[in-house]
Design an enzyme around this catalytic site. Structure first.
Site, PDB file in Angstrom:
ATOM      1  N   LYS A 194      61.179  80.878  28.175  1.00 59.95           N
ATOM      2  CA  LYS A 194      61.158  80.506  26.759  1.00 59.95           C
ATOM      3  C   LYS A 194      59.726  80.519  26.234  1.00 59.95           C
ATOM      4  O   LYS A 194      58.925  79.649  26.570  1.00 59.95           O
ATOM      5  CB  LYS A 194      61.753  79.111  26.525  1.00 59.95           C
ATOM      6  CG  LYS A 194      62.012  78.884  25.032  1.00 59.95           C
ATOM      7  CD  LYS A 194      62.179  77.457  24.634  1.00 59.95           C
ATOM      8  CE  LYS A 194      60.893  76.735  24.398  1.00 59.95           C
ATOM      9  NZ  LYS A 194      60.065  77.271  23.281  1.00 59.95           N
ATOM     10  N   GLY A 247      52.000  73.063  28.886  1.00 64.46           N
ATOM     11  CA  GLY A 247      51.976  72.521  27.537  1.00 64.46           C
ATOM     12  C   GLY A 247      51.398  71.123  27.525  1.00 64.46           C
ATOM     13  O   GLY A 247      50.571  70.777  28.381  1.00 64.46           O
ATOM     14  N   SER A 248      51.870  70.314  26.591  1.00 59.61           N
ATOM     15  CA  SER A 248      51.295  68.974  26.417  1.00 59.61           C
ATOM     16  C   SER A 248      51.718  68.032  27.537  1.00 59.61           C
ATOM     17  O   SER A 248      52.800  68.166  28.108  1.00 59.61           O
ATOM     18  CB  SER A 248      51.711  68.408  25.068  1.00 59.61           C
ATOM     19  OG  SER A 248      53.108  68.288  25.004  1.00 59.61           O
ATOM     20  N   THR A 249      50.872  67.070  27.809  1.00 57.63           N
ATOM     21  CA  THR A 249      51.184  66.063  28.825  1.00 57.63           C
ATOM     22  C   THR A 249      52.416  65.261  28.414  1.00 57.63           C
ATOM     23  O   THR A 249      53.271  64.940  29.232  1.00 57.63           O
ATOM     24  CB  THR A 249      49.957  65.153  29.044  1.00 57.63           C
ATOM     25  OG1 THR A 249      48.915  65.968  29.617  1.00 57.63           O
ATOM     26  CG2 THR A 249      50.254  64.007  29.989  1.00 57.63           C
ATOM     27  N   GLU A 250      52.514  65.002  27.111  1.00 54.89           N
ATOM     28  CA  GLU A 250      53.656  64.252  26.601  1.00 54.89           C
ATOM     29  C   GLU A 250      54.974  64.967  26.926  1.00 54.89           C
ATOM     30  O   GLU A 250      55.906  64.373  27.477  1.00 54.89           O
ATOM     31  CB  GLU A 250      53.465  64.125  25.088  1.00 54.89           C
ATOM     32  CG  GLU A 250      54.465  63.266  24.378  1.00 54.89           C
ATOM     33  CD  GLU A 250      54.405  63.512  22.859  1.00 54.89           C
ATOM     34  OE1 GLU A 250      53.430  64.151  22.383  1.00 54.89           O
ATOM     35  OE2 GLU A 250      55.346  63.082  22.187  1.00 54.89           O
ATOM     36  N   GLY A 252      55.371  67.280  29.133  1.00 54.29           N
ATOM     37  CA  GLY A 252      55.461  67.362  30.595  1.00 54.29           C
ATOM     38  C   GLY A 252      56.199  66.157  31.166  1.00 54.29           C
ATOM     39  O   GLY A 252      57.030  66.290  32.083  1.00 54.29           O
ATOM     40  N   GLU A 269      51.678  72.257  34.189  1.00 56.23           N
ATOM     41  CA  GLU A 269      50.266  72.532  33.913  1.00 56.23           C
ATOM     42  C   GLU A 269      50.013  71.973  32.516  1.00 56.23           C
ATOM     43  O   GLU A 269      50.488  72.518  31.529  1.00 56.23           O
ATOM     44  CB  GLU A 269      50.009  74.033  34.006  1.00 56.23           C
ATOM     45  CG  GLU A 269      48.564  74.350  34.276  1.00 56.23           C
ATOM     46  CD  GLU A 269      47.817  74.697  33.011  1.00 56.23           C
ATOM     47  OE1 GLU A 269      47.336  73.753  32.359  1.00 56.23           O
ATOM     48  OE2 GLU A 269      47.744  75.885  32.687  1.00 56.23           O
ATOM     49  N   CYS A 303      43.534  74.481  27.802  1.00 55.42           N
ATOM     50  CA  CYS A 303      43.806  73.243  28.530  1.00 55.42           C
ATOM     51  C   CYS A 303      42.567  72.807  29.308  1.00 55.42           C
ATOM     52  O   CYS A 303      42.379  71.638  29.580  1.00 55.42           O
ATOM     53  CB  CYS A 303      44.986  73.435  29.450  1.00 55.42           C
ATOM     54  SG  CYS A 303      44.909  74.965  30.363  1.00 55.42           S
ATOM     55  N   GLU A 402      42.890  64.582  24.273  1.00 52.03           N
ATOM     56  CA  GLU A 402      42.741  66.035  24.151  1.00 52.03           C
ATOM     57  C   GLU A 402      42.875  66.429  22.681  1.00 52.03           C
ATOM     58  O   GLU A 402      43.842  66.062  22.027  1.00 52.03           O
ATOM     59  CB  GLU A 402      43.829  66.739  24.971  1.00 52.03           C
ATOM     60  CG  GLU A 402      43.767  68.240  24.845  1.00 52.03           C
ATOM     61  CD  GLU A 402      44.731  68.955  25.792  1.00 52.03           C
ATOM     62  OE1 GLU A 402      45.943  68.677  25.737  1.00 52.03           O
ATOM     63  OE2 GLU A 402      44.266  69.792  26.584  1.00 52.03           O
TER      64      GLU A 402
END
Ligand code: NAI
Ligand code: MG
Length: 500
Positions: A194, A247-250, A252, A269, A303, A402
């Site tokens: 995706k 993508g974002s830690t959130e 993730g 990642e 990143c 970030e």
């Protein structure tokens, strides 16, 4: 006045590609979303609609997963030899390379990055990445184990994981697709990919080359759509064996929770707030130039961006003017303009996010040494000037979070022993860099920094062979290099009774 963008310089195949309503790739066929819904992507340099693509959702993901499962269990992919898989990857690299200009233009239109950068960096790295994993296809080996059980011969097989869901971001659209696909396909998995909703075009174009490269239908399925719908459908799907996400830690964290329901393997990642440390004994010219490149490459939408710049106080006043000079020399403008060195941010949301951090930094008392807003003369497009904050405190949001834009916090330090501790003072751990001529200091810092990559007297060095991934909340699992084979294989132990 906005500089004229050379839309007329687009190659005809690109103009055609974006003009036609795109479809997505499921089981080797180009299809609409089951719902018939579509969404549009925007050219971030002009804020104009660029193309229309299917808004895939649960049902489309389900079809894609079923196609990938069939291809994995019983299709020709299963019977292809490792050598044939490798050749398909190599052929894919050739097909992309032959269309470098076309892919570079698509990246610039969809993502905003300068065409000169897409041509010289993104697309060649994609090509090299597929070639690198083409080589691995024939080298995924098991082992023989000297077990201490009499009469037994024991060996391991390294087998593919199965159907892999891959969710990718918008900062390097085609390159992130390549990072995910290369290792997965070399190891014999099948994929539901995706692309990010902001930048689906280059992945869809890649999809058109798969058949000619020799990948049977269903081996790679490409579902366009949003994260909360198509993305979430992949992570909860009971027949997806593994999810790989960048993508974002959130998000993730959400993915890890969603994947728990079916105990999928997960590799993540995620974000970063990477410390870039300049010691007084460094080559200060290269360090200042490197510091600018560390934060401004890809408009800070990296990143691993060097967003916390620690400078030893003895040389702070020598490094800062150089950094500011580099920052102010950068040509910001539309990516299609050959003079442009920094394009727009990817989307209005990203512009809002970065602008929010600029406002927050100023409000919390940081000083803007340069930049701090929209560049003059660019009234359309999601542009932000290269920005340096000084006089920052560790508790400020611009230091802790970030930003994912061209914004660096410059932080003087006195104690060379203490700076590594300060650098590690973050929940992230993706990358770090040190600039010094003292090899002992350099390697010692490399040992102490809690980051998946440490650069010494350089920044943003990458190669298909060098593992990349995070410590701490920057995620886990390593992409690239031999390390990525771990993500896409599982070990089977076989016991053979050969008699006493
Ligand atoms: P995001 O994490 O929301 O998007 C990345 C990918 O995840 C996209 O394909 C998106 O569709 C998908 N996604 C979103 N929500 C999902 C869900 N619930 N389930 C499954 N998939 C989902 O990133 P976004 O919102 O575009 O950017 C936000 C911030 O994330 C940026 O400001 C930056 O800090 C960070 N980021 C980090 C990246 C990296 O390379 N590590 C890349 C992109 C963003
Ligand atoms: Mg998001």
């Amino acid at each position: 006045m906005q500089p004229a963008v050379a839309e007329s310089s687009l190659t005809p195949s690109v103009t055609e590609f974006i003009a036609a309503r795109r479809k997505m790739l499921i089981d080797g066929k180009w299809v609409e979303a089951a719902s018939g819904k579509t969404f549009t992507t925007v050219n971030p340099a002009t804020e104009e609609v660029l193309a229309e693509v299917p808004a895939g959702d649960k049902e489309d993901v389900d079809r894609a997963v079923r196609a990938a499962r069939r291809a994995f269990e019983s299709g020709p992919w299963r019977r292809m030899t490792a050598s044939e898989r490798g050749r398909a990857l190599w052929k894919l690299a050739d097909l992309i390379e032959a269309r470098t200009e076309e892919f570079a233009q698509l990246e610039t239109l969809d993502n905003g990055k300068p065409l000169t950068v897409a041509r010289a960096a993104d697309i060649p790295l994609v090509v090299d990445h597929f070639r690198y994993y083409a080589g691995w296809a024939t080298k995924v080996e098991g082992e023989t184990i000297p077990v201490s059980v009499p009469g037994m011969f024991t060996y391991t097989l390294r087998e593919p994981v199965g159907v892999v869901g891959q969710i990718i971001p918008w900062n390097f659209p085609l390159l992130m697709a390549a990072w995910k696909l290369g290792a997965a396909l070399a190891c014999g998995n099948t994929v539901v990919l995706k692309p990010a909703e902001q930048t689906p075009l280059s992945a869809l174009r890649l999809g058109e080359l798969l058949d000619e490269a020799g990948f049977p239908p269903g081996v790679v399925n490409i579902v366009t759509g949003f994260g909360e719908t198509a993305g979430a459908a992949i992570t909860v799907h009971p027949d997806v064996d593994k999810v790989a996400f960048t993508g974002s830690t959130e998000v993730g964290k959400t993915i890890m929770q969603q994947a728990a329901g079916t105990l999928k393997r997960v590799s993540l990642e995620l974000g970063g707030k990477s410390p870039n440390i300049v010691f007084a004994d460094a080559d200060l010219d290269s360090a200042a130039e490197g510091a600018a490149a560390a934060i401004y490459f890809n408009h800070g939408q990296c990143c691993c961006a060097g967003s916390r710049l620690f400078i030893e106080d003895k040389v702070y006043d020598r490094v800062m003017p150089k950094l500011i000079e580099y920052s102010e020399q950068i040509q910001v403008g539309p990516g299609l303009d050959p003079k442009t060195q920094m394009g727009p941010l990817v989307s209005s949301e990203q512009l809002e996010r970065v602008s929010g951090y600029l406002a927050s930094g100023k409000k919390e008392g940081a000083k803007v040494a340069t930049g701090g807003g929209r560049p003059k003369g660019l009234d359309r497009g999601y542009f932000v000037s290269p920005t340096v904050f000084t006089d920052v405190k560790p508790e400020m949001k611009v230091v802790g979070e970030e930003i994912f834009g061209p914004v660096v916090c410059a932080i003087p330090f006195r104690d060379p022993e203490d700076v590594v501790r300060a650098g590690n003072e973050t929940t992230y751990g993706l990358a770090a860099a040190v600039w010094t001529r003292d090899i002992q200091k350099a390697h010692r810092a490399a040992q102490l920094l809690k980051a998946g990559t440490v650069w010494i007297n350089c920044y943003n060095a990458f190669d298909a062979s060098a593992p990349f991934g995070g410590y701490k909340q920057s995620g886990f699992g390593r992409e690239m290099g031999k390390a990525a084979l771990e993500l896409y294989t599982q070990i089977k132990t076989v016991w053979v009774n050969v008699g006493a």
